[in-house]
Scaffold this motif. Sequence first.
Motif: not given
Length: 357
Positions: A61, A63, A72-75, A181
């Motif tokens: 995701t 952030i 975001g949160p989609n990639t 992350d």
Amino acid sequence: MIQPMKQPKTASLRTSLRSASVLSLLATGLAFSAPIPKLYNTGVDDAGKPLPDATVDPHYTLIESPDAAYPGPNTYTLEPGWPVAPAGPWIADSTVSRWIAPRARQSVGNAPGSYTFRTTFDLTGFDPAKARITGRWTSDNTGMDIVLNGNSLGISQPGNFGVFSEFTIESGFVAGTNTLDFLVFNAGDAVNPIGLRVEMIGTVEVAGEPPRIVTAPVGGTYPVGDTVTLSVLADGTPPLRYQWKRNGTDLPAANDTTLILDNVAAAQEGDYTVVIRNDAGEITSPAVRVTVLDPIPRLYNTGVDHDGIVLSDGSEDPHYKLVVNPDDPAVTIPVVQDSTVFPIVAGPWVANSDTSV
């Protein structure tokens, strides 16, 4: 190697044998490891297979994003074509990972600034102190840092999107859910391509795993004063504790991975075992026999003195005699050959050792 004496040679001191031998009983511990569950490369499904083009990555995701149009949160995996090879300079997608980005159309790109991609994994039922992740990553542009559970690991890479940079994580894990992350900085003053690519594997020790013997000790027959090594290879949840025994009786102070007995004697002959324990249980290795024999008096290897120490080059061997010498029957004393020249060096003869020459 020895031959008849023809003329003196310059002597050079050879490495000697130890005057006192040691009986060394060695135990080595290994942990039983399992794969970290739900730890995924970028751009793959739950089975680790590459996702289709322009598809949401279910494991990563976004952030942090400076692009208001793609917060975001989609990639996403990318649309085919530039900037991914062969059309562009980015490493080509593979059967184990794909590029991901805040939007699928990276032929256009996203706003410059700092982006943070996050993945999570769960260590419930495992020992977090024994987790380890090894992998490699690349990005466009700079990979600023890798952050585990909110703590910077100080791992960066220059954003050379044509090659990977390797990384290893060995601390900072916690019980339960962990966050990992990847911080990427998209350089420039206008919209341009940004992407992340990660490939990694993780292992972790199973909590509460009792000891298990991987390789058991092996005994043997040894002369008095010789060096004997018994070893056991074990796994299980640390810490592993060891207790060596002879004929079923604990050996005093033999509760470490290594037991040393100076100059093995006939009285130390017997059946040896090692008990391996942890908080989940214990196991005893099969008994192995250590037989200790008195050596035959005055039986020597070639090229050694009365203490078994190798002689220097040019020295006479006091224990061997030439009884047949067709080259010169008058020469009956063999001597240690020059160890720095042919045929010992760069020749067919077996090399000298610290037990014979």
